[in-house]
Design a protein around this motif. Structure first.
Motif, PDB file in Angstrom:
ATOM      1  N   GLY A  86      -9.454 -10.867 -13.962  1.00  0.00           N
ATOM      2  CA  GLY A  86      -9.139 -10.856 -12.527  1.00  0.00           C
ATOM      3  C   GLY A  86      -7.714 -11.277 -12.241  1.00  0.00           C
ATOM      4  O   GLY A  86      -7.404 -11.783 -11.163  1.00  0.00           O
ATOM      5  N   VAL A  87      -6.828 -11.068 -13.218  1.00  0.00           N
ATOM      6  CA  VAL A  87      -5.429 -11.471 -13.051  1.00  0.00           C
ATOM      7  C   VAL A  87      -4.573 -10.235 -12.765  1.00  0.00           C
ATOM      8  O   VAL A  87      -4.649  -9.236 -13.489  1.00  0.00           O
ATOM      9  CB  VAL A  87      -4.925 -12.185 -14.330  1.00  0.00           C
ATOM     10  N   ILE A  88      -3.784 -10.312 -11.713  1.00  0.00           N
ATOM     11  CA  ILE A  88      -2.899  -9.195 -11.373  1.00  0.00           C
ATOM     12  C   ILE A  88      -1.745  -9.158 -12.374  1.00  0.00           C
ATOM     13  O   ILE A  88      -1.227 -10.213 -12.761  1.00  0.00           O
ATOM     14  CB  ILE A  88      -2.317  -9.390  -9.949  1.00  0.00           C
ATOM     15  N   VAL A  89      -1.347  -7.956 -12.765  1.00  0.00           N
ATOM     16  CA  VAL A  89      -0.110  -7.796 -13.551  1.00  0.00           C
ATOM     17  C   VAL A  89       0.836  -6.935 -12.717  1.00  0.00           C
ATOM     18  O   VAL A  89       0.448  -5.863 -12.245  1.00  0.00           O
ATOM     19  CB  VAL A  89      -0.381  -7.103 -14.902  1.00  0.00           C
ATOM     20  N   ALA A  90       2.036  -7.442 -12.493  1.00  0.00           N
ATOM     21  CA  ALA A  90       3.006  -6.671 -11.700  1.00  0.00           C
ATOM     22  C   ALA A  90       4.348  -6.704 -12.408  1.00  0.00           C
ATOM     23  O   ALA A  90       4.754  -7.743 -12.939  1.00  0.00           O
ATOM     24  CB  ALA A  90       3.139  -7.285 -10.309  1.00  0.00           C
ATOM     25  N   ASN A  91       5.043  -5.569 -12.420  1.00  0.00           N
ATOM     26  CA  ASN A  91       6.375  -5.552 -13.025  1.00  0.00           C
ATOM     27  C   ASN A  91       7.441  -5.358 -11.946  1.00  0.00           C
ATOM     28  O   ASN A  91       7.127  -5.341 -10.752  1.00  0.00           O
ATOM     29  CB  ASN A  91       6.465  -4.500 -14.132  1.00  0.00           C
ATOM     30  N   ALA A  92       8.678  -5.256 -12.376  1.00  0.00           N
ATOM     31  CA  ALA A  92       9.794  -5.060 -11.438  1.00  0.00           C
ATOM     32  C   ALA A  92      10.488  -3.776 -11.880  1.00  0.00           C
ATOM     33  O   ALA A  92      11.453  -3.806 -12.636  1.00  0.00           O
ATOM     34  CB  ALA A  92      10.736  -6.255 -11.514  1.00  0.00           C
ATOM     35  N   PRO A  93       9.955  -2.617 -11.447  1.00  0.00           N
ATOM     36  CA  PRO A  93      10.361  -1.366 -12.082  1.00  0.00           C
ATOM     37  C   PRO A  93      11.712  -0.804 -11.643  1.00  0.00           C
ATOM     38  O   PRO A  93      12.174   0.173 -12.221  1.00  0.00           O
ATOM     39  CB  PRO A  93       9.235  -0.402 -11.680  1.00  0.00           C
ATOM     40  N   GLU A  94      12.325  -1.396 -10.625  1.00  0.00           N
ATOM     41  CA  GLU A  94      13.566  -0.801 -10.119  1.00  0.00           C
ATOM     42  C   GLU A  94      14.822  -1.554 -10.577  1.00  0.00           C
ATOM     43  O   GLU A  94      15.861  -0.945 -10.810  1.00  0.00           O
ATOM     44  CB  GLU A  94      13.573  -0.802  -8.576  1.00  0.00           C
ATOM     45  N   GLY A  95      14.695  -2.882 -10.656  1.00  0.00           N
ATOM     46  CA  GLY A  95      15.878  -3.743 -10.710  1.00  0.00           C
ATOM     47  C   GLY A  95      16.816  -3.570 -11.884  1.00  0.00           C
ATOM     48  O   GLY A  95      18.011  -3.866 -11.769  1.00  0.00           O
ATOM     49  N   ASN A  96      16.321  -3.097 -13.037  1.00  0.00           N
ATOM     50  CA  ASN A  96      17.231  -3.009 -14.178  1.00  0.00           C
ATOM     51  C   ASN A  96      17.459  -1.571 -14.655  1.00  0.00           C
ATOM     52  O   ASN A  96      18.005  -1.343 -15.737  1.00  0.00           O
ATOM     53  CB  ASN A  96      16.761  -3.914 -15.331  1.00  0.00           C
ATOM     54  N   VAL A  97      17.060  -0.602 -13.843  1.00  0.00           N
ATOM     55  CA  VAL A  97      17.161   0.807 -14.242  1.00  0.00           C
ATOM     56  C   VAL A  97      18.629   1.205 -14.492  1.00  0.00           C
ATOM     57  O   VAL A  97      18.957   1.824 -15.515  1.00  0.00           O
ATOM     58  CB  VAL A  97      16.516   1.712 -13.157  1.00  0.00           C
ATOM     59  N   GLU A 305      -1.701 -11.367  -0.305  1.00  0.00           N
ATOM     60  CA  GLU A 305      -1.190 -10.109   0.223  1.00  0.00           C
ATOM     61  C   GLU A 305      -1.103  -9.077  -0.901  1.00  0.00           C
ATOM     62  O   GLU A 305      -1.106  -9.437  -2.073  1.00  0.00           O
ATOM     63  CB  GLU A 305       0.217 -10.329   0.820  1.00  0.00           C
ATOM     64  N   PRO A 306      -1.004  -7.789  -0.541  1.00  0.00           N
ATOM     65  CA  PRO A 306      -0.879  -6.789  -1.604  1.00  0.00           C
ATOM     66  C   PRO A 306       0.395  -7.014  -2.418  1.00  0.00           C
ATOM     67  O   PRO A 306       1.415  -7.408  -1.861  1.00  0.00           O
ATOM     68  CB  PRO A 306      -0.787  -5.461  -0.857  1.00  0.00           C
ATOM     69  N   VAL A 307       0.289  -6.772  -3.698  1.00  0.00           N
ATOM     70  CA  VAL A 307       1.427  -6.961  -4.593  1.00  0.00           C
ATOM     71  C   VAL A 307       2.012  -5.575  -4.851  1.00  0.00           C
ATOM     72  O   VAL A 307       1.344  -4.703  -5.399  1.00  0.00           O
ATOM     73  CB  VAL A 307       0.942  -7.640  -5.894  1.00  0.00           C
ATOM     74  N   MET A 308       3.254  -5.400  -4.397  1.00  0.00           N
ATOM     75  CA  MET A 308       3.822  -4.053  -4.333  1.00  0.00           C
ATOM     76  C   MET A 308       3.792  -3.302  -5.669  1.00  0.00           C
ATOM     77  O   MET A 308       3.507  -2.129  -5.709  1.00  0.00           O
ATOM     78  CB  MET A 308       5.277  -4.094  -3.836  1.00  0.00           C
ATOM     79  N   ASN A 309       4.098  -3.987  -6.749  1.00  0.00           N
ATOM     80  CA  ASN A 309       4.170  -3.275  -8.026  1.00  0.00           C
ATOM     81  C   ASN A 309       3.034  -3.663  -8.971  1.00  0.00           C
ATOM     82  O   ASN A 309       3.206  -3.649 -10.185  1.00  0.00           O
ATOM     83  CB  ASN A 309       5.528  -3.510  -8.680  1.00  0.00           C
ATOM     84  N   ALA A 310       1.884  -3.984  -8.374  1.00  0.00           N
ATOM     85  CA  ALA A 310       0.730  -4.345  -9.203  1.00  0.00           C
ATOM     86  C   ALA A 310       0.342  -3.137 -10.051  1.00  0.00           C
ATOM     87  O   ALA A 310       0.337  -2.000  -9.573  1.00  0.00           O
ATOM     88  CB  ALA A 310      -0.422  -4.768  -8.321  1.00  0.00           C
ATOM     89  N   LEU A 311       0.054  -3.389 -11.321  1.00  0.00           N
ATOM     90  CA  LEU A 311      -0.296  -2.299 -12.230  1.00  0.00           C
ATOM     91  C   LEU A 311      -1.805  -2.194 -12.415  1.00  0.00           C
ATOM     92  O   LEU A 311      -2.297  -1.233 -12.968  1.00  0.00           O
ATOM     93  CB  LEU A 311       0.366  -2.534 -13.585  1.00  0.00           C
ATOM     94  N   ASN A 312      -2.532  -3.214 -11.991  1.00  0.00           N
ATOM     95  CA  ASN A 312      -3.987  -3.195 -12.196  1.00  0.00           C
ATOM     96  C   ASN A 312      -4.737  -3.611 -10.947  1.00  0.00           C
ATOM     97  O   ASN A 312      -5.858  -4.086 -11.027  1.00  0.00           O
ATOM     98  CB  ASN A 312      -4.377  -4.119 -13.357  1.00  0.00           C
TER      99      ASN A 312
END
Ligand SMILES: NC(=O)c1ccc[n+]([C@@H]2O[C@H](COP(=O)([O-])OP(=O)(O)OC[C@H]3O[C@@H](n4cnc5c(N)ncnc54)[C@H](O)[C@@H]3O)[C@@H](O)[C@H]2O)c1
Ligand SMILES: O=C(O)[C@H](O)COP(=O)(O)O
Length: 536
Positions: A86-97, A305-312
């Motif tokens: 039940g753990v959210i995983v979220a990344n930061a997909p824009e910042g280092n592109v 709140e919703p986590v914008m870049n949640a992967l799961n």
């Protein structure tokens, strides 16, 4: 809340968390028991690629809500296990592109012109001008494997420097490739055969692991390889051998199958293989971007709140969140009430939306309704793992939407059922976020969902409500509010009571002893209930 940071991130991210009152602990380069111990009481964990977030780590982290990845790649995080926990995983997909794309371009030039090798010779006092005859990128063909965010930025940069572009990416449209000026290859081999340089920009997945081995490298005959994506995609010994034997002109590698890289790795021993220690994202701008993005997502998760870049977990458009938020709690409450009124095994959960709310993206609301239904189960349930729990237990989930909603602006109805029985609970939000249950199994009610409630079905005859009230009073249970509903005079009625405390089993039995009472249920909206939703 406590946030543990186990890989170095920019101070801006740490300061953002601290400014919001969170307790941030940094513990870099820890692993094994030390990591298990540190994560024990953490509510948030922020990592880069250096921390392996395994099932064991997640198991040790009893209070963990979210793992924030300050960067893109999540191959070091067991997302399946996180979902189970039940753990959210979220990344930061824009910042280092852009940083990754620039490093790729730099590496392509560096290998084509042997810059590190020439630098080293000169530092050693050698003017080896005639030993280095480079290759121009201009006019050569670049094969891009993976035309996602980084791949596209590389395409723009190297395309504008005169390279012809061919790309292999089975998940990208012809149209997008065309916009970038890239020809889309039918398969990897076609891409390799056309290219003078290849650059890798896929994630490391079971499909891409060892995607480029000896055979594939042979198709790039005399070319160059750049990998700033992930180690493990290219077979390292095969690449070292191909460059060593001059089948390839050179390679530029930023990422390795094992990091930090083993000093015995064959790639470190070949003159024409240039290497950097996973520096693609290492610019101050990129690090600030990903650290603040990870911090923001951790804090959103803490606030529910919703986590914008949640992967799961279901995510949501930020602008829709204020409209949808009140229905997240309402759906959970309706689910909790429905399952506590249902005396049987749940085989299906229907969540239906009517009115204005039906216009929205409601994955998160449906997941919250499921959370409400499953909360009686012994394991930790939240909106991340509730859909998975439904799937694992073979419980069908049906979501439906309708624009018309009779008398209400928006309605959410949660129905729990099996082949024989069903219970449905319907709620709405009055102005100013005032949640109401407006229908229970077809009875129109107006009940405030709060704390302890008692729901009774009884014959619609005089004296029943008085009897229930006096039985509760005899046992010192105070009634805060009540609502009575009936279908026809003298038929069946349903009454809902808000109680100041939980009624004991004895109270419920005393009420049920009266033959005018058909059934009575205690609903707790604080947690423990004893409905049967098990499979066995
Ligand atoms: N070196 C660094 O520091 C650094 C920095 C940033 C990103 N990265 C890595 O770069 C890679 C790309 O990142 P991104 O943000 O562009 O990811 P992305 O998800 O935006 O793009 C990946 C692309 O690969 C494609 N793809 C997936 N499987 C494929 C396959 N089998 N064959 C061909 N294409 C396939 C996908 O369709 C997608 O378009 C990731 O591995 C990421 O971790 C490394
Ligand atoms: O996937 C990424 O974002 C990059 O590989 C960067 O990884 P790092 O944060 O460990 O430098």
């Amino acid at each position: 809340m406590k946030v543990l940071v186990t890989d170095p991130i920019a101070d801006a991210g740490i300061q953002r968390l601290r400014a919001a009152g969170h307790d941030v602990e940094t513990a870099y380069d820890i692993e094994g028991e030390e990591l298990l111990d540190a994560v024990k009481d953490a509510n948030g964990l922020i990592v880069r690629s250096g921390t392996e977030v395994t099932d064991e780590v997640l198991d040790a982290a009893d209070d963990l809500v979210i793992v924030g990845r300050a960067g893109i790649g999540v191959d070091n995080i067991d997302i399946e296990a996180a979902t189970e926990h039940g753990v959210i995983v979220a990344n930061a997909p824009e910042g280092n592109v852009r940083a990754a794309a620039e490093h790729t371009v730099a590496m392509a030039f560096a290998t084509a012109r042997s810059i590190p090798q020439a630098h080293e010779r000169l530092q050693n006092g050698e003017w080896a001008k005639s030993d280095f005859l480079g290759t121009e990128l201009n006019g050569k063909t670049l094969g891009i494997v993976g035309l996602g965010r980084v791949g596209q930025e590389v395409a723009k940069r190297l395309g504008s420097l005169g390279m012809n572009l061919v790309a292999f990416d089975p998940y990208i449209s012809e149209e997008r490739a065309e916009q970038l000026g890239a020809e889309l290859a039918d398969d990897l081999d076609a891409c390799l055969e056309e290219a003078d340089f290849i650059t890798i920009h896929t994630p490391l997945t079971p499909e891409t692991e060892n995607m480029i081995g000896e055979e594939e490298l042979a198709k790039l005959d005399g070319g160059y390889v750049v990998n700033c994506a992930r180690g493990g995609i290219i077979d390292e010994p095969a690449l070292a051998e191909a460059v060593e034997n001059d089948q390839l002109a050179g390679a530029a590698i930023d990422v390795f199958a094992e990091e930090p890289v083993d000093p015995d790795n064959p790639l470190l021993d070949v003159e024409d293989v240039i290497v950097t220690p996973h520096l693609g994202a290492s610019t101050s701008a990129a690090q600030e971007n990903v650290a603040t993005s990870a911090a923001d997502q951790v804090m959103a998760a803490f606030r529910g709140e919703p986590v914008m870049n949640a992967l799961n977990a279901p995510s949501m458009d930020e602008s829709a969140f204020p409209r949808v938020r009140p229905y997240i709690d309402l759906a959970e409450t309706a689910g909790k009430i429905a399952v506590q009124l249902f005396d049987d095994r749940v085989e299906e959960v229907d969540v239906s939306y009517a009115g204005d709310i039906a216009e929205e993206d409601l994955d998160l609301v449906t997941a919250s309704a499921l959370k409400g239904v499953f909360e009686p189960l012994e394991w930790q349930v939240n909106a991340v793992n509730a859909p998975r729990i439904a799937e694992e237990r073979g419980i069908d989930v049906v979501e439906s939407k309708s624009r018309s909603s009779e008398d209400f602006q928006s309605l959410v109805t949660v129905t729990v059922k099996n082949g024989d029985e069903e219970v449905s609970v319907c709620g709405t939000q009055f102005a100013g976020e005032d949640p109401r249950i407006v229908r229970i199994d077809g009875y129109r009610v107006d009940a405030i969902p709060h704390g302890h409630m008692l729901v009774a079905r009884n014959e619609d005859v005089p004296g029943v409500i008085g009897f229930i009230g006096s039985t509760l009073g005899d046992h010192d249970v105070n009634i805060a509010a009540m609502f009575n509903a009936r279908e026809t005079i003298g038929g069946e009625a349903l009454s809902v009571y808000n109680l100041d405390e939980a009624p004991s089993e004895e109270v419920l039995e005393s009420i049920l002893e009266d033959e005018r009472i058909i059934n009575v249920s205690h609903i707790s909206l604080n947690g423990t209930v004893d409905a049967d939703t098990s499979d066995d």
